[in-house]
Scaffold this active site. Sequence first.
Site, PDB file in Angstrom:
ATOM      1  N   CYS A  14     -28.611  25.023   8.845  1.00  0.00           N
ATOM      2  CA  CYS A  14     -27.764  25.530   7.774  1.00  0.00           C
ATOM      3  C   CYS A  14     -26.709  24.545   7.304  1.00  0.00           C
ATOM      4  O   CYS A  14     -25.740  24.928   6.669  1.00  0.00           O
ATOM      5  CB  CYS A  14     -27.087  26.820   8.213  1.00  0.00           C
ATOM      6  N   LYS A  17     -22.248  21.390   9.757  1.00  0.00           N
ATOM      7  CA  LYS A  17     -21.889  21.485  11.162  1.00  0.00           C
ATOM      8  C   LYS A  17     -20.628  20.680  11.463  1.00  0.00           C
ATOM      9  O   LYS A  17     -20.001  20.827  12.480  1.00  0.00           O
ATOM     10  CB  LYS A  17     -23.023  21.004  12.065  1.00  0.00           C
ATOM     11  N   ASP A  46     -17.597  17.888  -5.513  1.00  0.00           N
ATOM     12  CA  ASP A  46     -18.461  18.705  -6.367  1.00  0.00           C
ATOM     13  C   ASP A  46     -19.874  18.691  -5.791  1.00  0.00           C
ATOM     14  O   ASP A  46     -20.133  18.061  -4.764  1.00  0.00           O
ATOM     15  CB  ASP A  46     -18.401  18.172  -7.809  1.00  0.00           C
ATOM     16  N   ASP A  47     -20.794  19.374  -6.461  1.00  0.00           N
ATOM     17  CA  ASP A  47     -22.151  19.479  -5.919  1.00  0.00           C
ATOM     18  C   ASP A  47     -22.911  18.166  -6.005  1.00  0.00           C
ATOM     19  O   ASP A  47     -23.760  17.878  -5.175  1.00  0.00           O
ATOM     20  CB  ASP A  47     -22.913  20.575  -6.672  1.00  0.00           C
ATOM     21  N   ASP A  64     -29.866  15.750  -0.109  1.00  0.00           N
ATOM     22  CA  ASP A  64     -29.728  16.832   0.863  1.00  0.00           C
ATOM     23  C   ASP A  64     -30.993  16.919   1.707  1.00  0.00           C
ATOM     24  O   ASP A  64     -32.089  16.935   1.174  1.00  0.00           O
ATOM     25  CB  ASP A  64     -29.501  18.165   0.137  1.00  0.00           C
ATOM     26  N   ASP A  87     -28.278  21.343  -6.165  1.00  0.00           N
ATOM     27  CA  ASP A  87     -27.013  20.689  -6.518  1.00  0.00           C
ATOM     28  C   ASP A  87     -27.054  20.096  -7.935  1.00  0.00           C
ATOM     29  O   ASP A  87     -26.028  19.967  -8.586  1.00  0.00           O
ATOM     30  CB  ASP A  87     -26.665  19.604  -5.496  1.00  0.00           C
ATOM     31  N   GLY A 135     -39.907   7.425  -1.473  1.00  0.00           N
ATOM     32  CA  GLY A 135     -39.146   8.046  -0.400  1.00  0.00           C
ATOM     33  C   GLY A 135     -39.017   7.113   0.777  1.00  0.00           C
ATOM     34  O   GLY A 135     -39.366   5.939   0.703  1.00  0.00           O
ATOM     35  N   HIS A 136     -38.499   7.659   1.875  1.00  0.00           N
ATOM     36  CA  HIS A 136     -38.302   6.857   3.067  1.00  0.00           C
ATOM     37  C   HIS A 136     -38.473   7.755   4.284  1.00  0.00           C
ATOM     38  O   HIS A 136     -38.023   8.895   4.287  1.00  0.00           O
ATOM     39  CB  HIS A 136     -36.893   6.243   3.063  1.00  0.00           C
ATOM     40  N   ASP A 223     -23.220  25.826  -6.056  1.00  0.00           N
ATOM     41  CA  ASP A 223     -24.220  26.609  -5.321  1.00  0.00           C
ATOM     42  C   ASP A 223     -23.663  26.918  -3.928  1.00  0.00           C
ATOM     43  O   ASP A 223     -22.948  26.118  -3.337  1.00  0.00           O
ATOM     44  CB  ASP A 223     -25.578  25.903  -5.267  1.00  0.00           C
TER      45      ASP A 223
HETATM   46 CO    CO Z   1     -23.811  22.332  -3.735  1.00  0.00          CO
HETATM   47 CO    CO Z   2     -25.531  19.510  -0.826  1.00  0.00          CO
END
Ligand code: CO
Ligand code: CO
Length: 345
Positions: A14, A17, A46-47, A64, A87, A135-136, A223
């Site tokens: 989630c 942490k 901000d997002d 993310d 986001d 990507g990685h 969000d």
């Molecule tokens: Co956000």
């Molecule tokens: Co985020």
Amino acid sequence: MDTQLTHHSRFGGCGAKINPGDLSDILCAIDVPENANVIVGLKGFDDAGVYRLNDELALVQTVDFFTPVVNDPYWFGQIAAANALSDIYAMGATPITALNIVCFSPKKFDIGLLREILRGGTDKLRDSEASLLGGHSVEDDEIKYGLAVTGVVNPQQMVRNEGAQPGDLLILTKPLGTGILISAMKGNRVSKETEEHLVTVMAALNRHASELMISAHAHAATDVTGFGLAGHLKEMIKENLGVEIYADKLPYFPESQELYAEGFLPSAFYTNRDFYTPFVEIDEEVACSRFLGDLLFDPQSSGGLLIALEEDSFDAFLREALRLSVDHWVIGRSTQGPKGTIRVR
Ligand code: CO
Ligand code: CO
């Protein structure tokens, strides 16, 4: 070979942490490079970050990734991608490209799991109409997956997490309680129906909700994710506004109430509650139901948009919400004060 994805996530899935206060202290102490084209940078909390290319066009960037929140790899891939894209949507922007971020150990897990995770993420990206450019990956005993996403926005149309006005309606587009349900799922305590409902909601893109808030000229949006409703409300009001939340209007997954009573709470719930309690005033009648008050601190995975909207725009918002089939709940209102305080009544 392991097939139980979530049993290996030591930290749960989630986000959030790290104590939110420690994080902001660290970031504020660092001298970050920013030129004059940075519209939204690191310190705006901000997002996503926003960088001006010209007067009509800005880049929007976010990243993310997290550990599995569900055991099904295909659903996990979809949820992680929807969460990363969220986001971009929260800024009122359109995602255009993405890069995969993968932590996986082929020695520990069947490679088929990775294939399913990536298939889920890619299917979700396709729904967003963003292109996957690359990507990685890193070998890691703990599975993690997510995306770095780039979007575009007209800087005049961008919706920030600040900018709400006193009297604005606060609207939420997904139910709360995902942190409770995810932690109960690890104990196999969630019914099949609720599990299906939960993964469908978490995997749903905030795309239409974002289109909706732009067309209704929302003042502000974010969000709701790891810091829970309280944390994201606090980011929205900072020290400039107050907010009133109607506890009986908070949407939540029905089963989360009984699982909460059984004690299924993720560790980030406690971190959030410790950190945000000083900013939350819960009226006595609400305090009787500890569940409704505590719902504000439940960390969300791939949560909905929290939108601040002028009341006069609400009719137009409703018509569009119906047309685009976006779920929405009016959960409160921003107020003149007490500033920086979230009142729950
Ligand atoms: Co956000
Ligand atoms: Co985020």
